[in-house]
Scaffold this motif. Structure first.
Motif, mmCIF file in Angstrom:
data_model
loop_
_atom_site.group_PDB
_atom_site.id
_atom_site.type_symbol
_atom_site.label_atom_id
_atom_site.label_comp_id
_atom_site.label_asym_id
_atom_site.label_seq_id
_atom_site.Cartn_x
_atom_site.Cartn_y
_atom_site.Cartn_z
ATOM 1 N N VAL A 307 4.235 0.836 3.661
ATOM 2 C CA VAL A 307 5.117 1.947 3.302
ATOM 3 C C VAL A 307 4.472 2.805 2.218
ATOM 4 O O VAL A 307 4.476 4.038 2.287
ATOM 5 N N LEU A 308 3.919 2.160 1.187
ATOM 6 C CA LEU A 308 3.286 2.903 0.101
ATOM 7 C C LEU A 308 2.100 3.717 0.616
ATOM 8 O O LEU A 308 1.932 4.886 0.247
ATOM 9 N N ARG A 309 1.279 3.121 1.472
ATOM 10 C CA ARG A 309 0.120 3.841 1.989
ATOM 11 C C ARG A 309 0.556 5.065 2.795
ATOM 12 O O ARG A 309 0.021 6.163 2.622
ATOM 13 N N GLU A 310 1.541 4.896 3.677
ATOM 14 C CA GLU A 310 2.002 6.011 4.507
ATOM 15 C C GLU A 310 2.651 7.099 3.659
ATOM 16 O O GLU A 310 2.445 8.297 3.887
ATOM 17 N N ALA A 311 3.444 6.691 2.652
ATOM 18 C CA ALA A 311 4.129 7.665 1.806
ATOM 19 C C ALA A 311 3.130 8.492 1.004
ATOM 20 O O ALA A 311 3.257 9.728 0.908
ATOM 21 N N VAL A 312 2.138 7.847 0.418
ATOM 22 C CA VAL A 312 1.135 8.581 -0.364
ATOM 23 C C VAL A 312 0.314 9.498 0.540
ATOM 24 O O VAL A 312 -0.014 10.625 0.165
#
Length: 405
Positions: A307-312
């Motif tokens: 989730v963090l990778r996709e959001a950033v």
């Protein structure tokens, strides 16, 4: 004659230094930081409108002013990472030099401000050593030309000429350093990727080399025994099956370890990616967990890391943000403790890019671990993100802490 106190038509936003615009939305901003400094041509413009000139002088003045502006923009608005002193740039610079000297001599002291733009053009077009000498020569012209036009030499012209020219050479050095840093980062990333490939190759060789050799030997042995000792051959085949299944399990475990991201690694990578895109990051360095009653298993951590990778990635590619705030907090609810990840930016908000399957896939991944995903406009402007956060985008992911469901 009005003198500019500090005329520095040199630098644009730091995010645009040392590279071409990422998309068309950055092109107007890049040009704005060049064109805005043309406001100091108000003296020549006013002289053409109100000065006492003949018709031919007015015609020549307007033509000269338009030609000067065109040559200046062609020099300064060019990509500052290109090699200086090419034949084209030297031709343009010669045109700027001729007009910067000829127009004040023929039309009067109101046109002496062109020397400041000449100094900036020298700083943009010449190699750094030659540029510094050319700036000093241009400043000397700022002392000589006023005498030729009947005016007194004025520091209000010489000082901006020196400041503008040397500021442009400083910007050139900064751009060159920025380009070298970007290339070094790309080289480090490539070397890291190559090292990871080598490590994966070594691990797979260690995992499969012995197993495949054993399978080959047992297959040959079973082939020789199948006619004379079928029961022994069948035993060898059963052992081949066992070795194959164990090898497959080992490979799956190894590949799962390679593919499963961790929150700490993604937090560090998020900060690097945001800074590289010119976005100010606020990213925690560690993962907070409650004492005693909370545990984050690998599957849930991997889900939050994705989730963090996709959001950033979405913030970097689509938001147009200036700041990005990432928070991780362990919280409690009636259902037990959970870990909450929030990614908030001060960009253009929802609807800035077409939604694909990214958020849907993340929601499904979180749902498999008992987590949830929410997204929408960010909160109103606050002290953390600054006054320019009118919309923004907020992504919130939660996973339970404790035993796996």
């Amino acid at each position: 004659m009005r003198r500019p106190a500090a005329l520095l038509p040199t630098a644009g936003p730091s995010a645009l230094l040392g590279r071409l615009p990422r998309d068309r939305s950055e092109v107007p901003g890049r040009w704005l930081w060049v064109v805005i400094w043309l406001v100091f041509l108000a003296d020549p413009f006013s002289d053409l409108l109100t000065g006492d000139h003949t018709g031919w002088a007015l015609l020549g003045g307007w033509a000269g002013l338009l030609a000067f502006v065109g040559l200046y923009l062609a020099l300064v608005a060019r990509n500052t990472t290109k090699p200086p002193a090419t034949g084209r740039t030297l031709f343009l610079l010669a045109g700027v030099c001729v007009l910067a000297v000829l127009l004040p001599l023929t039309l009067g002291e109101s046109w002496l401000v062109l020397l400041v733009y000449l100094a900036v053009s020298c700083g943009a077009a010449l190699p750094l050593g030659q540029a510094r000498v050319a700036v000093l020569v241009t400043a000397a012209l700022g002392v000589v030309l006023p005498t030729a036009t009947g005016a007194r030499p004025d520091a209000g012209l010489v000082v901006p000429t020196l400041l503008g020219g040397f500021a442009m050479t400083g910007v050139r050095v900064l751009v060159r350093t920025t380009v070298e840093l970007r290339r070094a980062r790309a080289t480090v990333a490539q070397l890291a990727a190559n090292e990871e490939r080598l490590r994966l190759a070594r691990d797979l060789h260690d995992l499969l080399g012995h197993s495949l050799s054993l399978i080959t030997l047992k297959s040959e042995l079973a082939g020789r025994m199948i006619d004379v000792r079928p029961e022994a051959a069948a035993q060898q085949i059963r052992e081949i099956e066992q070795v194959s299944r164990q090898s497959l399990a080992d490979v799956r475990e190894a590949v799962s370890g390679y593919r499963r991201p961790t929150l700490r690694d993604e937090l560090a990578g998020a900060a690097v990616a945001l800074r590289a895109a010119g976005i100010t990051p606020e990213v925690p360095l560690d993962v907070p967990l409650p004492d005693g009653d909370g545990r984050l298993d690998g599957e849930r951590e991997a889900a939050l890391a994705w989730v963090l990778r996709e959001a950033v990635t979405n913030v970097v590619r689509h938001s147009g943000a200036g700041r990005c705030l990432v928070t991780l907090a362990a919280r409690h609810s009636l259902d037990g403790p959970y870990l909450e990840l929030r990614v908030e930016d001060d960009g253009r908000g929802p609807g800035t890019a077409p939604h694909g399957n990214g958020l849907t896939g993340l929601a499904e991944r979180l749902d498999q671990t008992g987590g949830t995903l929410e997204s929408g406009p960010a909160r109103p402007a606050g002290p953390r993100l600054g006054a320019r956060s009118a919309q923004g985008f907020l992504l919130t992911a939660r996973v339970p802490l404790g035993s796996t469901p």
